[in-house]
Design a protein around this motif. Structure first.
Motif, PDB file in Angstrom:
ATOM      1  N   LEU B  74      29.541  88.207  56.487  1.00 60.25           N
ATOM      2  CA  LEU B  74      28.082  88.216  56.563  1.00 60.25           C
ATOM      3  C   LEU B  74      27.707  88.858  57.890  1.00 60.25           C
ATOM      4  N   LEU B  75      26.934  89.915  57.819  1.00 57.60           N
ATOM      5  CA  LEU B  75      26.445  90.598  59.016  1.00 57.60           C
ATOM      6  C   LEU B  75      24.948  90.389  59.111  1.00 57.60           C
ATOM      7  N   ILE B  76      24.511  89.902  60.252  1.00 54.28           N
ATOM      8  CA  ILE B  76      23.079  89.800  60.537  1.00 54.28           C
ATOM      9  C   ILE B  76      22.783  90.840  61.609  1.00 54.28           C
ATOM     10  N   THR B  77      21.951  91.802  61.277  1.00 51.91           N
ATOM     11  CA  THR B  77      21.649  92.855  62.240  1.00 51.91           C
ATOM     12  C   THR B  77      20.418  92.494  63.068  1.00 51.91           C
ATOM     13  N   ALA B  78      20.371  93.054  64.275  1.00 52.26           N
ATOM     14  CA  ALA B  78      19.218  92.867  65.160  1.00 52.26           C
ATOM     15  C   ALA B  78      18.810  91.397  65.206  1.00 52.26           C
ATOM     16  N   SER B  79      19.725  90.554  65.635  1.00 50.91           N
ATOM     17  CA  SER B  79      19.503  89.106  65.574  1.00 50.91           C
ATOM     18  C   SER B  79      18.296  88.685  66.405  1.00 50.91           C
ATOM     19  N   ARG B  80      17.725  87.555  65.973  1.00 47.63           N
ATOM     20  CA  ARG B  80      16.565  86.961  66.644  1.00 47.63           C
ATOM     21  C   ARG B  80      16.902  85.529  67.006  1.00 47.63           C
ATOM     22  N   ALA B  81      16.195  84.990  67.956  1.00 39.86           N
ATOM     23  CA  ALA B  81      16.425  83.585  68.334  1.00 39.86           C
ATOM     24  C   ALA B  81      16.277  82.662  67.122  1.00 39.86           C
TER      25      ALA B  81
END
Lengths: 115, 114
Positions: B74-81
């Motif tokens: 699982l890749l989460i791009t441009a992560s956020r808080a």
């Protein structure tokens, strides 16, 4: 948006007492589940229920546990004589049925603390 | 057991970076799903990939599946808080008809630092 609701959110009980956890699945769903999660650990399958009977159960789901659909909306998990190791979050989930891809819709959980 | 096992157990990244989580399982599956759990809350379904699919996208999420290696990522791009949560993979096996049991892994705890 339809959701699975669970009550109570937190229950504290003495060892040996009976506990009933309640769930209202999404109204058009046909398959119901209980899972549990001991603090910080993985989510474990307990039981699945379809057409008013248990379809599968895990080794955790021993004679102390039972499930019931007493009416058209509620789905309950009963623990007859609680043990310390029953302390966990209990999650109810539901899914629509045979044509469903298998996505489960979970409630927010009931935290059970056995003292 | 067709239990999923996530790797790493914990991951801490800076906001804006990508987060990659891996999952391995043991037996044949019908599909593999990823769920998210905020602390003390229920599990929320994120994405499902079928056994005959290799890659799937949903917004900032990208899932891959390699059935020969019995693994998924699982890749989460441009992560956020707000992505800070635990992420679980869950496998739906090839058990008897009508069975929808999911088997969950231990999860990856993701912390995104603002």
């Amino acid at each position: 948006e339809p959701e699975v609701t669970q009550t109570p959110s937190h229950q504290v009980t003495q060892m040996g007492q009976e506990v009933i956890l309640r769930c209202v699945p999404i109204s058009n769903h046909l398959y119901f589940y209980w899972y549990r999660q001991i603090l910080g650990q993985k989510v474990e399958f307990l039981v699945s229920f379809y057409n008013n009977e248990i379809s599968e159960k895990s080794e955790i789901f021993d004679d102390q546990f039972s499930v019931e659909r007493p009416d058209g909306s509620n789905f309950t998990l009963k623990i007859r004589s609680t043990k310390l190791e029953d302390s966990a979050m209990y999650f109810c989930a539901s899914t629509a049925g045979p044509t469903n891809t298998g996505e489960l819709f979970f409630g927010e959980g009931s935290r059970l603390t056995v003292l | 057991s067709q239990q999923g096992e996530e790797d790493p157990q914990a991951l801490s990244i800076q906001e804006g970076e990508n987060a990659t989580m891996n999952c391995s399982y043991k037996t044949s599956i019908n599909n593999l799903q990823w769920y998210r759990q905020n602390s003390g809350r229920g599990l929320v379904h994120l994405i499902l990939i079928r056994s005959n699919e290799r890659e799937k996208h949903s917004g900032r999420l990208r899932v891959t599946l390699d059935t020969s290696k019995k693994s998924s990522s699982l890749l989460i791009t441009a992560s956020r808080a707000a992505d800070t949560a635990s992420y679980f993979c869950a496998t739906r096996g090839l058990s008897r008809a009508g069975s929808y049991q999911l088997t969950f892994g231990k999860g990856t705890k993701l912390s995104v630092i603002p």
